[in-house]
Design a protein around this motif. Structure first.
Motif, PDB file in Angstrom:
ATOM      1  N   THR A 104     -20.410  20.404  32.320  1.00 45.08           N
ATOM      2  CA  THR A 104     -19.466  19.975  31.286  1.00 45.08           C
ATOM      3  C   THR A 104     -20.175  19.048  30.308  1.00 45.08           C
ATOM      4  OG1 THR A 104     -18.769  18.070  32.602  1.00 45.08           O
ATOM      5  CG2 THR A 104     -17.497  20.099  32.878  1.00 45.08           C
ATOM      6  N   PRO A 105     -19.605  18.859  29.118  1.00 46.17           N
ATOM      7  CA  PRO A 105     -20.213  17.913  28.172  1.00 46.17           C
ATOM      8  C   PRO A 105     -20.132  16.485  28.715  1.00 46.17           C
ATOM      9  CG  PRO A 105     -18.550  19.279  27.086  1.00 46.17           C
ATOM     10  CD  PRO A 105     -18.454  19.543  28.557  1.00 46.17           C
ATOM     11  N   ALA A 106     -21.151  15.690  28.423  1.00 47.33           N
ATOM     12  CA  ALA A 106     -21.160  14.291  28.845  1.00 47.33           C
ATOM     13  C   ALA A 106     -20.053  13.528  28.128  1.00 47.33           C
ATOM     14  CB  ALA A 106     -22.512  13.654  28.553  1.00 47.33           C
ATOM     15  N   ARG A 107     -19.369  12.680  28.877  1.00 45.51           N
ATOM     16  CA  ARG A 107     -18.320  11.863  28.276  1.00 45.51           C
ATOM     17  C   ARG A 107     -18.915  10.611  27.671  1.00 45.51           C
ATOM     18  NH1 ARG A 107     -13.818  10.960  32.613  1.00 45.51           N
ATOM     19  NH2 ARG A 107     -15.634  10.296  33.767  1.00 45.51           N
ATOM     20  N   GLN A 151     -24.098  13.478  35.779  1.00 42.79           N
ATOM     21  CA  GLN A 151     -22.872  13.956  36.406  1.00 42.79           C
ATOM     22  C   GLN A 151     -22.307  15.144  35.620  1.00 42.79           C
ATOM     23  OE1 GLN A 151     -19.465  11.264  36.251  1.00 42.79           O
ATOM     24  NE2 GLN A 151     -19.178  11.578  38.452  1.00 42.79           N
ATOM     25  N   ALA A 152     -22.317  15.048  34.297  1.00 40.03           N
ATOM     26  CA  ALA A 152     -21.819  16.130  33.452  1.00 40.03           C
ATOM     27  C   ALA A 152     -22.705  17.368  33.577  1.00 40.03           C
ATOM     28  CB  ALA A 152     -21.742  15.667  32.003  1.00 40.03           C
ATOM     29  N   LYS A 153     -24.003  17.145  33.609  1.00 42.67           N
ATOM     30  CA  LYS A 153     -24.939  18.267  33.733  1.00 42.67           C
ATOM     31  C   LYS A 153     -24.690  19.021  35.037  1.00 42.67           C
ATOM     32  CE  LYS A 153     -29.848  19.396  33.609  1.00 42.67           C
ATOM     33  NZ  LYS A 153     -31.210  18.852  33.523  1.00 42.67           N
ATOM     34  N   LEU A 194     -23.618   9.187  33.773  1.00 41.92           N
ATOM     35  CA  LEU A 194     -22.582  10.058  33.204  1.00 41.92           C
ATOM     36  C   LEU A 194     -23.173  11.370  32.709  1.00 41.92           C
ATOM     37  CD1 LEU A 194     -20.376   7.482  31.248  1.00 41.92           C
ATOM     38  CD2 LEU A 194     -19.777   8.704  33.351  1.00 41.92           C
ATOM     39  N   THR A 251     -14.136   6.893  29.179  1.00 40.70           N
ATOM     40  CA  THR A 251     -14.413   6.484  30.555  1.00 40.70           C
ATOM     41  C   THR A 251     -13.690   5.177  30.849  1.00 40.70           C
ATOM     42  OG1 THR A 251     -16.593   7.499  30.362  1.00 40.70           O
ATOM     43  CG2 THR A 251     -16.254   6.008  32.195  1.00 40.70           C
TER      44      THR A 251
END
Length: 94
Positions: free
Chosen positions: A23-26, A17-19, A14, A31
């Motif tokens: 976007t900020p990590a969820r 994926q955010a990086k 996660l 989720t």
């Protein structure tokens, strides 16, 4: 344990994926997770995801086993034939 290793791996995924998306990590609470199966590994992962705050739906070919696991975990279950319609779904664990 297998469950903590799975959670660590999912957290890493996660974050990566955010990086990549910028976007900020969820967190797991954001989720929605679908766990396919109701055996030992599915049980461990479903409990671990639930403890981490993820909304979880369990789906297995044997709906009674899925229902029992969902009751034990404190989450939702779905019939195997409806697994493609589980929504929202951000994460699938098979």
């Amino acid at each position: 344990s297998d469950a903590s290793a799975a959670i660590d791996s999912l957290r890493t995924h996660l974050a990566e994926q955010a990086k990549e998306a910028g976007t900020p990590a969820r967190e797991f609470g954001q989720t929605f997770s679908l766990v396919l199966g109701a055996g030992g590994a599915a049980r461990a992962v479903a409990f671990a995801l639930h403890r981490a705050g993820a909304p979880v739906t369990v789906c297995a070919r044997n709906v009674e086993r899925a229902k029992k696991l969902a009751e034990d975990v404190g989450c939702k279950y779905a019939d195997w034939m409806a697994r493609h319609a589980v929504s929202p779904c951000d994460l699938v664990v098979n």
